[in-house]
Design a protein around this motif. Structure first.
Motif, mmCIF file in Angstrom:
data_model
loop_
_atom_site.group_PDB
_atom_site.id
_atom_site.type_symbol
_atom_site.label_atom_id
_atom_site.label_comp_id
_atom_site.label_asym_id
_atom_site.label_seq_id
_atom_site.Cartn_x
_atom_site.Cartn_y
_atom_site.Cartn_z
ATOM 1 N N VAL A 50 32.801 52.511 71.383
ATOM 2 C CA VAL A 50 31.712 52.094 71.685
ATOM 3 C C VAL A 50 31.348 50.758 71.015
ATOM 4 O O VAL A 50 31.703 50.788 69.566
ATOM 5 N N PRO A 51 31.098 49.812 71.610
ATOM 6 C CA PRO A 51 31.121 48.410 71.111
ATOM 7 C C PRO A 51 30.188 48.316 69.767
ATOM 8 O O PRO A 51 29.082 48.784 69.801
ATOM 9 N N LEU A 52 30.568 47.265 68.759
ATOM 10 C CA LEU A 52 29.572 46.984 67.823
ATOM 11 C C LEU A 52 28.287 46.046 68.846
ATOM 12 O O LEU A 52 28.653 45.387 69.619
ATOM 13 N N LYS A 109 28.973 39.651 64.283
ATOM 14 C CA LYS A 109 28.877 38.444 63.658
ATOM 15 C C LYS A 109 28.551 38.678 62.205
ATOM 16 O O LYS A 109 29.352 37.723 61.270
ATOM 17 N N PHE A 110 27.794 39.275 61.716
ATOM 18 C CA PHE A 110 27.712 39.556 60.124
ATOM 19 C C PHE A 110 28.950 40.156 59.601
ATOM 20 O O PHE A 110 29.514 39.402 58.661
ATOM 21 N N TYR A 111 29.686 41.126 60.317
ATOM 22 C CA TYR A 111 30.870 41.544 59.664
ATOM 23 C C TYR A 111 32.135 40.402 59.593
ATOM 24 O O TYR A 111 32.959 40.474 58.683
ATOM 25 N N ARG A 112 32.082 39.613 60.423
ATOM 26 C CA ARG A 112 33.000 38.613 60.738
ATOM 27 C C ARG A 112 32.737 37.715 59.429
ATOM 28 O O ARG A 112 33.616 37.289 58.740
ATOM 29 N N GLU A 113 31.527 37.474 59.294
ATOM 30 C CA GLU A 113 31.156 36.220 58.321
ATOM 31 C C GLU A 113 31.345 36.899 56.997
ATOM 32 O O GLU A 113 31.542 35.997 55.868
ATOM 33 N N ALA A 114 31.186 38.162 56.699
ATOM 34 C CA ALA A 114 31.342 39.063 55.433
ATOM 35 C C ALA A 114 32.908 39.298 55.039
ATOM 36 O O ALA A 114 33.129 39.659 53.916
ATOM 37 N N GLY A 115 33.627 38.823 55.825
ATOM 38 C CA GLY A 115 35.057 39.236 56.029
ATOM 39 C C GLY A 115 35.326 40.720 56.072
ATOM 40 O O GLY A 115 36.743 40.938 55.561
ATOM 41 N N ALA A 138 31.631 50.763 56.638
ATOM 42 C CA ALA A 138 30.789 50.743 57.785
ATOM 43 C C ALA A 138 31.537 50.579 58.886
ATOM 44 O O ALA A 138 31.033 50.874 60.152
ATOM 45 N N LEU A 139 32.818 50.284 59.134
ATOM 46 C CA LEU A 139 33.498 49.823 60.245
ATOM 47 C C LEU A 139 34.651 51.017 60.418
ATOM 48 O O LEU A 139 35.322 50.995 61.562
ATOM 49 N N ASN A 140 34.477 52.188 59.546
ATOM 50 C CA ASN A 140 35.407 52.960 59.625
ATOM 51 C C ASN A 140 35.277 53.853 61.003
ATOM 52 O O ASN A 140 34.259 54.536 61.316
ATOM 53 N N GLU A 159 20.496 37.546 67.037
ATOM 54 C CA GLU A 159 19.738 37.241 65.756
ATOM 55 C C GLU A 159 18.906 38.240 65.032
ATOM 56 O O GLU A 159 19.273 38.349 63.840
ATOM 57 N N LEU A 160 18.342 39.118 65.836
ATOM 58 C CA LEU A 160 17.506 40.067 65.074
ATOM 59 C C LEU A 160 18.529 41.147 64.663
ATOM 60 O O LEU A 160 18.454 41.620 63.397
ATOM 61 N N VAL A 161 19.474 41.520 65.285
ATOM 62 C CA VAL A 161 20.461 42.475 65.007
ATOM 63 C C VAL A 161 21.258 42.024 63.506
ATOM 64 O O VAL A 161 21.862 42.804 62.682
ATOM 65 N N TYR A 162 21.624 40.606 63.595
ATOM 66 C CA TYR A 162 22.423 40.124 62.613
ATOM 67 C C TYR A 162 21.568 40.055 61.259
ATOM 68 O O TYR A 162 22.051 40.614 60.187
ATOM 69 N N ASN A 163 20.223 39.838 61.382
ATOM 70 C CA ASN A 163 19.600 39.684 60.246
ATOM 71 C C ASN A 163 19.369 41.181 59.627
ATOM 72 O O ASN A 163 19.021 41.529 58.286
ATOM 73 N N ILE A 164 19.187 42.138 60.663
ATOM 74 C CA ILE A 164 18.898 43.673 60.138
ATOM 75 C C ILE A 164 20.011 44.056 59.560
ATOM 76 O O ILE A 164 20.183 44.834 58.412
ATOM 77 N N THR A 165 21.307 43.617 60.098
ATOM 78 C CA THR A 165 22.641 44.182 59.343
ATOM 79 C C THR A 165 22.902 43.441 58.193
ATOM 80 O O THR A 165 23.254 44.139 57.015
ATOM 81 N N LYS A 166 22.358 42.287 57.993
ATOM 82 C CA LYS A 166 22.503 41.523 56.704
ATOM 83 C C LYS A 166 21.644 42.143 55.664
ATOM 84 O O LYS A 166 22.124 42.262 54.354
ATOM 85 N N ALA A 167 20.374 42.623 56.042
ATOM 86 C CA ALA A 167 19.200 43.061 55.256
ATOM 87 C C ALA A 167 19.868 44.587 54.826
ATOM 88 O O ALA A 167 19.595 45.168 53.772
#
Length: 336
Positions: A319-321, A327-333, A310-312, A277-285
């Motif tokens: 190294v994993p995301l 979760k954020f990148y999937r929701e953002a397409g 961002a994903l290049n 949850e924390l990293v999702y919100n940080i990525t979104k911000a």
């Protein structure tokens, strides 16, 4: 939210907006950056401001900060990549900026880090390319890295990704600690020593323009080594994360022609121990409109930090995301 860790070290690049007292506890989020004369430090400070929204801040829609509610992000000056990744692994920092090649080697426990994997490392985003600057006094030049044998050479500070990569490159041209007079200095120290004639050349990988080099070029003057295409291909074979790049002419005073040089991606890394949850919100911000304005109006490299890039190279990096970022990148397409 709870406090992740007690604060330690210098507390830098934090913007606190006055507001009414709130019962919400703050979450402190420390981001390891680099030296003040480089690029990690100002970029890390911008990211810290963008993702912060301390308790008592005005709401975003009311002109306040648009970061993660309750989060106080702090950019800390460090010796950069190696230190930052080790500190993230050990829980001494929540996040850090680091070069892609160093991140891969540390995560897998390869090369210099053989047998010492850092399994807690997770990526939030690819940020920008870091161009390797080989700086010399104005009017000076070399044909290849072999010409640095016997010279006084700044190889960047211990604990930096630049030093790890540079020593690998130099070795391929027969140059090492035994046949050069190496100096382990940060970027600002290197620029000062070069200006004073105490070193003959120095290396530093950072996003241009680099503040210490801007000052050096406008005062004492400097030259940058332009690598040949064959040299760039050789370096890429040694360190695949370093790819051919170019520093445009005019970035630094007196360096009027484009400079061919290798570059490596700078990443924002966090610990796998942080909650989804924390990293999702940080990525979104990180990718909201407010942070976008800060990046565009800050250091010149900020404009190159975009969700589209961002994903290049992340999939090939190995190294994993972090699950929250994924979760954020999937929701953002942006991630299928």
């Amino acid at each position: 939210m709870t406090v992740l860790k007690s604060l330690s070290g210098a507390l830098l690049a934090v913007t606190l907006v006055a507001g009414p007292a709130a019962a919400q506890d703050p979450t402190f989020f420390r981001i390891g950056t680099g030296g003040a004369g480089g690029t990690y430090f100002p970029i890390g400070g911008t990211i810290a401001n963008g993702i912060s929204s301390p308790p008592g801040s005005r709401a975003c829609e009311d002109g306040g900060q648009c970061g993660v509610p309750g989060l106080i992000a702090i950019a800390q000056s460090t010796t950069a990549s190696v230190f930052n990744n080790a500190a993230v692994q050990n829980g001494e920092l929540e996040a850090g900026l680091a070069a892609a090649d160093v991140t891969r080697s540390m995560y897998l426990g390869e090369g210099k880090f053989e047998g010492k994997p850092h399994p807690n490392l997770r990526v939030v985003a690819n940020l920008f390319p870091e161009d390797l600057h080989l700086v010399m006094p104005a009017g000076q030049s070399i044909d290849s890295l072999a010409d640095l044998k016997g010279k006084r050479v700044g190889i960047a500070q211990a604990g930096s990704g630049t030093q790890v990569a540079v020593l690998q490159m130099l070795d391929a041209w027969g140059v090492n600690r035994d046949n050069m007079d190496e100096a382990e200095l940060n970027n600002s120290q290197s620029a000062e020593r070069l200006a004073d004639g105490q070193i003959d050349a120095y290396f530093y990988a950072a996003g241009w323009p680099v503040a210490a080099m801007v000052q050096l070029s406008s005062t004492k003057g400097m030259a940058l080594h332009s690598f040949t295409d064959d040299d760039l291909a050789k370096i890429n074979g040694i360190i695949p994360a370093y790819i051919p790049s170019e520093i445009p002419g005019g970035v630094y005073e007196g360096v009027d022609s484009a400079v061919k040089t290798p570059a490596v991606s700078a990443l924002l890394n966090v610990s796998s121990e942080l909650s989804e949850e924390l990293v999702y919100n940080i990525t979104k911000a990180l990718w909201n409109d407010s942070t976008r304005k800060m990046l565009d109006n800050g250091h010149a490299k900020g404009k190159q930090i975009t969700p589209d890039t961002a994903l290049n190279g992340i999939e090939a990096l190995g190294v994993p995301l972090h699950a929250g970022a994924e979760k954020f990148y999937r929701e953002a397409g942006l991630l299928k």
